[in-house]
Design an enzyme around this catalytic site. Structure first.
Site, short mmCIF file in Angstrom:
data_model
loop_
_atom_site.label_atom_id
_atom_site.label_comp_id
_atom_site.label_asym_id
_atom_site.label_seq_id
_atom_site.Cartn_x
_atom_site.Cartn_y
_atom_site.Cartn_z
N GLN A 273 43.59 62.28 29.62
CA GLN A 273 42.34 61.53 30.09
C GLN A 273 42.42 61.75 31.66
O GLN A 273 43.41 61.26 32.08
CB GLN A 273 42.33 59.99 29.86
CG GLN A 273 41.39 59.09 30.35
CD GLN A 273 41.80 58.45 31.54
OE1 GLN A 273 43.23 58.03 31.68
NE2 GLN A 273 40.82 58.70 32.49
N ASP B 264 35.50 53.23 21.12
CA ASP B 264 36.48 51.99 21.04
C ASP B 264 35.79 50.80 21.91
O ASP B 264 34.52 50.72 22.30
CB ASP B 264 37.71 52.50 22.08
CG ASP B 264 37.65 52.48 23.43
OD1 ASP B 264 36.73 51.96 24.16
OD2 ASP B 264 38.16 53.31 24.31
N SER B 265 36.69 49.68 22.15
CA SER B 265 36.57 48.37 22.61
C SER B 265 36.40 47.39 21.50
O SER B 265 35.18 47.07 21.05
CB SER B 265 35.47 48.42 23.68
OG SER B 265 35.64 49.27 24.89
N GLY B 266 37.29 46.66 21.41
CA GLY B 266 37.26 45.39 20.49
C GLY B 266 37.94 45.56 19.15
O GLY B 266 37.73 44.70 18.46
N VAL B 267 38.37 46.69 19.00
CA VAL B 267 38.95 46.97 17.36
C VAL B 267 40.19 46.30 17.23
O VAL B 267 41.19 46.38 18.15
CB VAL B 267 39.13 48.56 17.20
CG1 VAL B 267 39.69 48.61 16.02
CG2 VAL B 267 37.65 49.22 17.17
N HIS C 244 35.51 50.13 28.00
CA HIS C 244 36.76 49.75 28.75
C HIS C 244 37.37 48.50 28.28
O HIS C 244 37.83 47.73 29.09
CB HIS C 244 36.74 49.87 30.39
CG HIS C 244 37.76 50.56 30.99
ND1 HIS C 244 37.97 51.88 31.49
CD2 HIS C 244 39.00 50.12 31.32
CE1 HIS C 244 39.07 51.92 31.97
NE2 HIS C 244 39.83 51.13 31.84
N THR D 262 37.08 59.93 31.89
CA THR D 262 36.72 58.57 32.04
C THR D 262 35.91 58.08 33.29
O THR D 262 35.98 58.75 34.44
CB THR D 262 37.72 57.40 32.17
OG1 THR D 262 38.47 57.50 30.84
CG2 THR D 262 37.39 56.14 32.32
N SER E 256 46.83 58.79 29.96
CA SER E 256 45.88 58.32 31.06
C SER E 256 46.82 58.95 32.56
O SER E 256 47.94 59.26 32.52
CB SER E 256 46.04 56.84 31.16
OG SER E 256 45.60 56.45 32.29
N LYS F 60 34.39 59.65 28.48
CA LYS F 60 34.58 58.59 27.86
C LYS F 60 33.92 57.26 28.77
O LYS F 60 34.16 57.38 30.05
CB LYS F 60 36.16 57.98 28.06
CG LYS F 60 36.52 56.61 27.57
CD LYS F 60 38.08 56.53 27.30
CE LYS F 60 38.86 55.26 27.02
NZ LYS F 60 38.64 54.58 28.25
N TYR G 63 41.10 60.75 35.30
CA TYR G 63 40.60 59.97 36.29
C TYR G 63 40.57 61.16 37.30
O TYR G 63 41.58 61.18 37.82
CB TYR G 63 41.49 58.69 36.98
CG TYR G 63 41.16 57.67 35.73
CD1 TYR G 63 40.07 57.00 35.45
CD2 TYR G 63 42.61 56.78 35.74
CE1 TYR G 63 40.05 55.94 34.70
CE2 TYR G 63 42.25 55.75 35.03
CZ TYR G 63 41.07 55.18 34.64
OH TYR G 63 41.00 54.04 33.84
#
Ligand code: FNR
Length: 393
Positions: free
Chosen positions: A143, A317-320, A286, A171, A121, A262, A145
């Protein structure tokens, strides 16, 4: 690899800790400072989207098949030209030193060892170069920003490319942090600023900017860190018009390596990415930290993969929280899955060894699931292995 080694390595020894995500979360809470816990655990608003991310997985169930020879099963896949151990990667997570002093270097070291992609990040608390060194020969991505300072962006991308980060992931859902009650109530924004923002402080263009503002980044580290955090989470939205510039700039620096976005949650945006020549998308909300009440990431994935899955590399992604979630996401059209909170908990509980334990356990979980449910490789994961019932969960 996992099949042969996982049980042997634990023979006679208690595992480092229980990798049930709920138990890991409890232990991480005990270990972390209040600010660290709030940063890691907080979601936007009432956590509706965070919960929706999990519920979406319950609406799909796997249909195992019996008496299939899975003795030569293979968990490997390919991402951006790299052959990796499994369709599982390290999602970009900011300010890792909040969780453990070993920070990003420890995490990227484990990723390299396991041959799973590591995504650094821009909000990292370790320099790009040190992360690369720790990661060794593992595949690694950067990644972004994107700051409102093109010279700074070019500098970051150049450093990343020269340090072996060979795919860029922008992102787009976080120009600023979402409204997270715990973070706001605890003034966490000020807390973040107190952490070494080494990734920025080691950047020559950023250092120049500090000096222009009368800040010596070697002496007034707190002011320089605050300035860095403000250039990462600047609160000023970019628009699609900027994307061609970023693609062109990255392709020039990297000699044409992949560029992905992303934070994609709508078919409209996924189509726009295809139109603009973006190489990949990460369907993600996110972890439910940005827009409370937003659609579950898995539901968005299903729609998006159906629409553009044959035109662009779709990641998710999100919640795996386990291997069966990975398999469900792949069955719904993702080619690759990123993990966030699971390895954050591991890092918080036990530093580098904790991250290794969590990720090796996830690999073993995937390998064993494939072995007992009749799957031989990622090509076996498609909609026919799912019972999907949106009303019943
Ligand atoms: C994130 N995420 C994130 N994403 C990103 O692009 N840059 C970043 O710096 C961060 N930082 C970050 C910190 C923390 C504490 C969390 C929980 C998340 C989002 C992350 O990359 C990923 O999208 C989600 O974490 C995936 O969901 P799970 O696996 O955590 O449920």
């Amino acid at each position: 690899y996992q099949r042969e080694n996982f049980w042997k390595q634990n023979e006679g020894k208690a595992p480092l800790f229980n990798t049930d995500p709920r138990k890991m979360e409890e232990r991480a809470k005990e270990k972390l400072s209040e600010g660290g816990w709030y940063y890691a655990s907080s979601n936007a608003g009432m956590s509706n989207t965070h919960l929706a991310n999990r519920q979406a997985f319950y609406r799909h169930r796997l249909i195992p098949n019996q008496l299939i020879d899975t003795n030569n099963r293979d968990t490997t896949t390919t991402i951006f030209g790299h052959k990796v151990s499994a369709p599982i990667g390290f999602a970009p997570i900011g300010i890792n030193k909040i969780y453990h002093q070993s920070g990003e270097a420890a995490v990227s070291k484990v990723a390299g060892e396991l041959n799973l992609p590591y995504c650094l990040s821009t909000a990292g608390s370790t320099s790009i170069e040190k992360v690369a060194e720790a990661n060794g020969s593992g595949p690694r991505f950067f990644q972004l920003y994107m700051p409102h300072d093109d010279e700074l962006t070019v500098s970051l991308l150049t450093r990343a490319w020269e340090s072996g980060f060979d795919a860029l992931i922008l992102t787009t859902d976080t120009w600023q942090l979402g409204w997270r009650h715990d973070d706001v109530a605890s003034s966490n924004y000020a807390f973040y600023r107190g952490f070494g923002a080494d990734l920025g402080l080691t950047d020559p263009v950023f250092r120049k900017r500090c000096k222009e503002d009368g800040i010596d980044p070697d002496v007034d580290v707190v002011a320089a860190s605050a300035k860095w955090i403000d250039s990462v989470w600047h609160g000023r939205a970019w628009s699609w018009e900027k994307i061609p510039w970023l693609i062109e700039t990255w392709k020039k620096i990297s000699g044409g390596r992949p560029f992905a976005i992303k934070g994609i949650q709508s078919v409209r945006d996924a189509r726009k990415c295809v139109e603009m020549g973006v190489d990949g998308i990460v369907v993600s909300n996110h972890a439910g930290r940005q827009v409370d009440g937003a659609v579950a990431s898995l539901d968005a994935l299903e729609r998006i993969a159906q629409d553009v899955g044959d035109k662009i590399y779709v990641m998710f992604d999100s919640g795996v929280r386990g291997a069966s979630d990975v398999v469900k996401a792949l069955a719904l059209g993702a080619k690759f899955v990123f993990i966030g909170r699971l390895w954050i908990w591991g890092l918080s509980i036990h530093g580098e060894d904790g991250v290794r334990h969590v990720m090796k356990s996830l690999l073993a979980d995937l390998d064993i699931l494939m072995g007992v449910a009749g799957f031989n490789g990622v090509e076996d994961f498609d909609k026919t292995i799912l019972e999907s019932d949106p009303k019943n969960y």
